[in-house]
Design an enzyme around this catalytic site. Structure first.
Site, PDB file in Angstrom:
ATOM      1  N   ARG A 118       0.856  -1.191   0.000  1.00 33.07           N
ATOM      2  CA  ARG A 118       0.000   0.000   0.000  1.00 33.07           C
ATOM      3  C   ARG A 118       0.888   1.235   0.000  1.00 33.07           C
ATOM      4  NH1 ARG A 118      -4.375   1.916   4.724  1.00 33.07           N
ATOM      5  NH2 ARG A 118      -4.153   4.143   4.302  1.00 33.07           N
ATOM      6  N   HIS A 119       0.384   2.329  -0.579  1.00 29.91           N
ATOM      7  CA  HIS A 119       1.050   3.623  -0.455  1.00 29.91           C
ATOM      8  C   HIS A 119       0.826   4.127   0.967  1.00 29.91           C
ATOM      9  CE1 HIS A 119       1.909   3.918  -4.707  1.00 29.91           C
ATOM     10  NE2 HIS A 119       0.644   3.812  -5.026  1.00 29.91           N
ATOM     11  N   VAL A 120       1.792   3.915   1.845  1.00 32.87           N
ATOM     12  CA  VAL A 120       1.642   4.347   3.234  1.00 32.87           C
ATOM     13  C   VAL A 120       3.035   4.584   3.816  1.00 32.87           C
ATOM     14  CG1 VAL A 120       1.634   1.986   4.157  1.00 32.87           C
ATOM     15  CG2 VAL A 120       0.513   3.829   5.442  1.00 32.87           C
TER      16      VAL A 120
END
EC number: 2.8.2.-
Length: 308
Positions: free
Chosen positions: A70-72
């Site tokens: 995930r983009h995190v």
């Protein structure tokens, strides 16, 4: 026998080849039988304490072995009593990443017009066709700090100071790379990144390079290339470099560590004849040297990484 990590997190940095890698992971997860856990949330990288706890809980309870992506920004599992997973990531030249994102938000990629319209439905026409030079030279928010301080927070973490361009966030990001990431590669040398991932995490990445080089897969990968990109003026590029100096210090640090890793495993950087590039591009200060002999066995070194 190398330890087998059953929890891997790829907290992918936007516009650093992550869609290409996720395409590969979908194939690999079916081939090798691991649980690929992806997220449809693309625009929420910073989380409250409760959101961090909830996400870590959800990740940790996934069926193992899993690879979560995930983009995190970096999550410290141990802070909330969880087992720290193996982290991997890829970054790229900061100006090139910024330009790719700028034009992708406006014009999407070869997959079709609807892709970027869904991602930026509220963008006004005058904003969509805003000249990149005007955006930079006239200091529009999209082309100035803190928007340009983008890569470092993915490694610094969720602390509020990680969002502030400066030495504190830079040093914390470097520390996390050293202590919590098995591998941070650079997109410009993606094939070598994949080779090392296959070496370090064979249960997840075995045969990844042959899949990546398959002509049918290349066709899919080409569809994710951003369209209508243009190069800003030399003056605008120089301004971007000045605004992104912390990003470049981090990028060159990661690149140096990646090259040291390649040398350790006998991978040479095959220096091809470079494409014509404008003189205002800053050259990399480091080239990978010839592989060096190291008395320490590679497997022992890998075991030490897994124990971190």
């Amino acid at each position: 026998v190398l330890p087998f990590p059953s929890q891997v997190v790829y907290n992918r940095v936007g516009k650093c080849g992550s869609r290409t890698v996720v395409l590969l992971l979908r194939i690999l997860s079916e081939k090798h039988g691991f649980n690929l856990v992806t997220s449809d949330i693309h625009n929420k990288t910073r989380l409250t304490k409760n959101e961090q706890m909830e996400l870590i809980k959800n990740i940790s309870t996934a069926e193992q072995p899993y690879l979560f992506t995930r983009h995190v920004h970096f999550l410290n599992f141990s802070r909330f009593g969880g087992d720290q997973p193996v982290y991997i990531n890829i970054i790229r030249d900061p100006v090139n990443r910024f330009l790719s994102n700028y034009f992708f938000r406006r014009f999407g990629d070869w997959r079709g017009e609807q892709n970027h319209m869904i991602r930026t439905p509220s963008m006004r026409q005058e904003e969509r066709y805003l000249d990149i030079n005007v955006c930079i030279l006239e200091n529009y928010p999209e082309c100035s700090n803190p928007r340009l301080f983008y890569i470092i927070p993915y490694f610094c973490g969720q602390h509020p100071r990680c969002r502030e361009p400066g030495e504190w966030a830079l040093e914390r990001a470097k520390l996390n790379v050293n202590e919590n990431f098995l591998l941070v590669g650079i997109l410009e040398e993606l094939e070598d990144v994949l080779l090392l991932l296959e070496r370090f995490l064979p249960h997840y990445f075995k045969d990844v390079l042959s899949i990546y080089k398959n002509p049918e897969h290349r066709k899919l990968g080409n569809l994710t290339v951003t369209v209508k990109k243009t190069v800003p003026s030399p003056e605008a590029i120089q301004i971007l470099y000045q605004r992104m100096r912390y990003e470049y210090e981090f990028y060159y640090y990661v690149k140096e560590q990646f090259h040291l890793l390649k040398r350790k495993f006998g991978l040479k950087s095959h220096i091809r004849k470079p494409r014509p590039r404008p003189e205002f591009f800053i050259p990399s200060p480091l080239e990978t040297e010839e592989p060096i002999d190291d008395e320490e066995e590679d497997e022992k070194w890998l075991e030490d990484i897994y124990r971190r």
